[in-house]
Design a protein around this motif. Structure first.
Motif: not given
Length: 295
Positions: A58-80
């Motif tokens: 399920a490539p779309r689900a895989w890509l969605t999870q990647v987007v979620g992981s990248i977004s979570l990493a950005r939210l964790a940045l101190p300057d967010h």
């Protein structure tokens, strides 16, 4: 019709990218950042080997999870700044959404505004995955990313060079060019693979330019039957998809629209009465100029 690996109808291709943009936008609150995150997710996809991509069911689900992981990493940045996201349902290309969806999007944004960034991210991911948040990614996911595969075999490029030489040796008169391109358009509209294959040179080559920003073929497609199959997969008949002949780079080409937006531009190199090369532009960046309002 047999599927072609990494090829899908234009509608599915655009809907997938809009879905990923929507998830990133709702988590991060910025359309511009959502574009960057979505592009990064597709880079993760293309960093996998061809074999790894084929194993993802399920490539779309895989890509969605990647987007979620990248977004979570950005939210964790101190300057967010943790600012609220914009309305849900905002995708690329500036396509307007129905009024009801705009109203629901505004309500959704107001509700998310009251949450912390971490809570907002968890809610969006839960919505995207139907409660599957927290499950580990597959071994083929970003944690196990691999380098891009090496250069493709040079034979398709040799065939392309040969096709260009053939075209120069057998120029096609403008009237014949118009008739041939329109015949290709009609064969695509009728989903007539046999008819389309007869319009192609037996050694025809098709190149798909997605710019790494949509999920499409990465290798040249070689041979009339294979090229015909890949084109008909991409241009599959759909009420919201249209295909017309239009001037492309000073010659007659094809323009495919989905929901009124240009989704693909197809250039055809001809030799005599056959198509020897097909160039399909799907890169959203390159198509922006086609979607600008005409004055």
């Amino acid at each position: 019709m047999e599927p072609v690996v990494d090829t899908m109808p234009i509608g599915e291709l655009l809907d997938e990218r809009r879905h990923l943009l929507d998830v990133a936008h709702r988590m991060l609150g910025s359309g511009l950042v959502a574009e960057h995150v979505t592009d990064e997710a597709y880079r993760e996809w293309y960093a996998l080997s061809e074999h790894q991509r084929q194993r993802i069911g399920a490539p779309r689900a895989w890509l969605t999870q990647v987007v979620g992981s990248i977004s979570l990493a950005r939210l964790a940045l101190p300057d967010h700044d943790g600012g609220p996201p914009g309305p849900a349902g905002v995708g690329s290309g500036g396509a307007s959404e129905p009024a009801l969806e705009d109203d629901l999007g505004a309500l959704w944004a107001g509700a998310l505004d009251a949450l912390t960034p971490a809570e907002r991210a968890a809610l969006v991911l839960n919505d995207a995955f139907g409660g599957a948040v927290g499950e580990p990614m597959s071994a083929a996911g970003p944690a196990g990313r691999h380098h891009r595969p090496g250069p493709a075999d040079t034979e398709p490029l040799d065939r392309a060079r040969h096709s260009l030489r053939a075209r120069a040796a057998r120029p096609t008169p403008p009237r014949v060019e118009d008739e041939l391109v329109d015949a290709v358009r009609q064969a695509c509209a009728d989903e007539d693979r046999d008819r389309l294959a007869t319009l192609l040179d037996p050694d025809a080559v098709a190149f798909y330019d997605g710019g790494g920003k949509v999920r499409t073929l990465t290798r040249p497609v070689v041979g009339a039957p294979q090229v015909a199959r890949s084109l008909l997969t991409l241009l599959a008949r759909h009420p919201r998809t249209t295909l017309h002949t239009r001037p492309v780079n000073g010659r007659t080409g094809l323009v495919a629209r989905y929901d009124g937006q240009v989704a693909a531009v197809v250039s055809l190199d001809l030799a005599g009465t056959r198509v020897v090369q097909v160039w399909v532009v799907l890169n959203p960046d390159k198509l922006r100029s086609w979607n600008r309002p005409r004055g």
